[in-house]
Design an enzyme around this catalytic site. Structure first.
Site, short mmCIF file in Angstrom:
data_model
loop_
_atom_site.label_atom_id
_atom_site.label_comp_id
_atom_site.label_asym_id
_atom_site.label_seq_id
_atom_site.Cartn_x
_atom_site.Cartn_y
_atom_site.Cartn_z
N SER A 1 -20.06 149.95 26.24
CA SER A 1 -21.00 148.94 26.74
C SER A 1 -20.29 147.59 26.71
CB SER A 1 -22.24 148.89 25.85
OG SER A 1 -23.04 147.75 26.15
N TYR B 1 -25.48 148.11 17.25
CA TYR B 1 -25.28 148.76 18.55
C TYR B 1 -23.94 148.33 19.14
CZ TYR B 1 -25.82 150.08 23.42
OH TYR B 1 -25.62 150.62 24.67
#
Length: 257
Positions: A138, A148
């Site tokens: 990501s 995350y």
């Protein structure tokens, strides 16, 4: 015909990979937790493109699930030529607001499963002298923003390091770093998306087309959109303290914690 295995295949980026690879004539091994959705997806892709689509139900937050997928990747009689490690999720809440159990579950899927499945696939591929692995990271990997982003930074660093170690073996490894994509990701995490600017959204099918083109060119990192290439470039050049402050504010507004 070659075979591709896709984790998290029933929605979002995983489903886009399945559509594109099936259209290109690849047989598929579809991996997710929902058997009913997997069977429906397999039937649709088989009927539309005439390919074989195998269903493998597995929860990659569990050892048994990881082991079942790793065993399929290691099957020398039915080799997998391309692995797409796409399964993943985000937790809603800031650090210490999310339970430790949920944090560890995310790390299991994003890091341990990616390591074990990449290793199982790459070992078999190296024996054959060919193959490819796409690990979905990501753009959050480029900024200091919670667990995350940290887990996706691990995916990026691991993939690029392993790619160097396997250089010349015929096995290609690439980390894919998308931005916001209209998938079930935010809905599953209970995150709203109404406040995310329209220009930040990417189309999953176009993203996959760009990613596969980058893999064919031998890239070890794919950021498949000029907008996010600019943003990640700025993040690399800016002072870490400044980037951390900006990412903290925008993360609370737009993204997973």
């Amino acid at each position: 015909m070659t075979t591709a295995l896709i984790t998290g295949s029933t929605a979002g980026i995983g489903a886009a990979f399945a559509r594109r690879l099936a259209a290109d004539g690849h047989n598929l091994v579809l991996v997710a937790r929902d058997t009913k959705r997997l069977r429906e997806q397999a039937t649709e892709l088989h009927d539309r493109h005439g390919i074989e689509a195998e269903v493998l139900t597995a929860d990659l937050a569990e050892d048994a699930g990881i082991e079942s997928v790793a065993a399929r990747l290691g099957d020398r009689r039915h080799p997998v030529d391309l692995l797409v490690n796409n399964a993943g999720f985000g937790n809603k809440g800031r650090y210490l607001d999310v339970s430790m159990a949920d944090e560890l579950r995310m790390l299991k899927v994003h890091c341990e499963a990616v390591l074990r499945l990449t290793s199982a696939a790459a070992e078999a591929m190296r024996e054959r002298g060919r193959g490819g692995v796409v690990n979905v990271a990501s753009v959050a990997a480029f900024v200091p923003r919670g667990t995350y982003g940290a887990s996706k930074a691990w995916v990026l660093q691991f993939t690029q390091g392993a790619a160097r170690d396997l250089a010349g073996s015929g096995v290609r490894l690439m980390a894919l770093a998308p931005g916001f994509v209209r998938t079930e990701f935010h809905q599953r995490a209970g995150m709203g998306t109404d406040n995310i600017p329209g220009w930040m959204w990417l189309d999953a099918d176009k993203l996959v087309a760009a990613a596969l083109a980058d893999l064919a060119r031998g890239k070890t990192l794919s950021i498949p959109d000029p907008r996010y290439k600019v943003l990640t470039g700025l993040a690399k050049m800016a002072p870490r303290g400044l980037v951390g402050g900006i990412s903290s504010k925008t993360g609370r507004k737009y993204g997973p914690q």
